[in-house]
Write a protein that holds these residues in place. Sequence first.
Motif, short mmCIF file in Angstrom:
data_model
loop_
_atom_site.label_atom_id
_atom_site.label_comp_id
_atom_site.label_asym_id
_atom_site.label_seq_id
_atom_site.Cartn_x
_atom_site.Cartn_y
_atom_site.Cartn_z
N ILE A 47 0.12 10.49 -7.38
CA ILE A 47 -0.80 9.88 -8.34
C ILE A 47 -0.56 8.37 -8.33
N ASN A 48 -1.62 7.64 -8.02
CA ASN A 48 -1.54 6.19 -7.93
C ASN A 48 -2.89 5.60 -8.32
N PRO A 49 -2.92 4.48 -9.02
CA PRO A 49 -4.21 3.92 -9.45
C PRO A 49 -5.03 3.31 -8.31
N ARG A 50 -4.42 3.02 -7.17
CA ARG A 50 -5.14 2.44 -6.05
C ARG A 50 -5.32 3.46 -4.93
N PRO A 51 -6.44 3.39 -4.21
CA PRO A 51 -6.67 4.33 -3.11
C PRO A 51 -5.92 3.95 -1.83
N VAL A 52 -5.22 2.80 -1.82
CA VAL A 52 -4.47 2.34 -0.66
C VAL A 52 -3.09 1.88 -1.10
N VAL A 96 4.26 13.31 -7.73
CA VAL A 96 4.94 12.03 -7.65
C VAL A 96 4.02 11.01 -8.33
N ILE A 97 4.52 10.36 -9.35
CA ILE A 97 3.73 9.38 -10.09
C ILE A 97 4.15 7.99 -9.65
N GLY A 98 3.22 7.29 -9.02
CA GLY A 98 3.48 5.94 -8.55
C GLY A 98 3.59 5.89 -7.05
N GLY A 99 2.72 5.09 -6.45
CA GLY A 99 2.68 4.97 -4.99
C GLY A 99 3.33 3.70 -4.49
N GLY A 100 4.44 3.30 -5.11
CA GLY A 100 5.21 2.18 -4.59
C GLY A 100 6.10 2.67 -3.47
N TYR A 101 7.02 1.84 -3.05
CA TYR A 101 7.89 2.21 -1.93
C TYR A 101 8.67 3.50 -2.21
N ALA A 102 9.27 3.62 -3.37
CA ALA A 102 10.07 4.80 -3.67
C ALA A 102 9.21 6.05 -3.78
N GLY A 103 8.05 5.95 -4.44
CA GLY A 103 7.17 7.09 -4.58
C GLY A 103 6.64 7.59 -3.25
N HIS A 156 -3.95 -11.57 6.41
CA HIS A 156 -3.74 -10.12 6.32
C HIS A 156 -4.39 -9.65 5.02
N ASP A 157 -4.93 -8.41 5.02
CA ASP A 157 -5.55 -7.91 3.79
C ASP A 157 -4.57 -7.25 2.83
N ALA A 158 -3.31 -7.12 3.23
CA ALA A 158 -2.20 -6.64 2.39
C ALA A 158 -2.39 -5.24 1.83
N VAL A 159 -3.11 -4.38 2.55
CA VAL A 159 -3.21 -2.98 2.16
C VAL A 159 -3.07 -2.10 3.38
N VAL A 160 -2.58 -0.89 3.17
CA VAL A 160 -2.39 0.08 4.24
C VAL A 160 -2.96 1.41 3.78
N ASP A 161 -3.77 2.06 4.59
CA ASP A 161 -4.31 3.38 4.24
C ASP A 161 -3.17 4.38 4.07
N TRP A 162 -3.30 5.28 3.10
CA TRP A 162 -2.26 6.27 2.85
C TRP A 162 -1.96 7.10 4.09
N GLY A 163 -2.94 7.35 4.93
CA GLY A 163 -2.73 8.17 6.11
C GLY A 163 -1.76 7.58 7.11
N ARG A 164 -1.51 6.28 7.04
CA ARG A 164 -0.59 5.63 7.97
C ARG A 164 0.85 5.76 7.53
N TRP A 165 1.12 6.27 6.31
CA TRP A 165 2.48 6.40 5.83
C TRP A 165 2.98 7.74 6.16
#
Length: 63
Positions: A34-39, A9-16, A54-63
Motif C-alpha cells: 500500500i503506497n499513495p504513489r503508483p511509482v 506492507v504499508i509504505g513503498g519506501g526503501y524498507a517497504g 532524470h524523472d526520479a521515478v521507477v515503475d514498481w515492476g522494475r523492483w
Amino acid sequence: MAENTDVVVIGGGYAGVMAANRLTQRDDVTVTLINPRPVFVPRLRLHQLVGGSHDAVVDWGRW
C-alpha cells in the motif's frame, strides 16, 4: 496442504519495497503493498529531477 499467509506492507519506501520483494520470494505468502504513489520515488535521485536530467521515478515492476 500448505497454508497461505497474506501480508500487507504499508509504505513503498526503501524498507517497504525491500520487505515486500523478499516476502514475494516465498511460495506461501501473498503480499499487498500500500503506497499513495503508483511509482517508486528513489529519494537519492531528487536532485536529478530538479536539474532536469532524470524523472526520479521507477515503475514498481522494475523492483
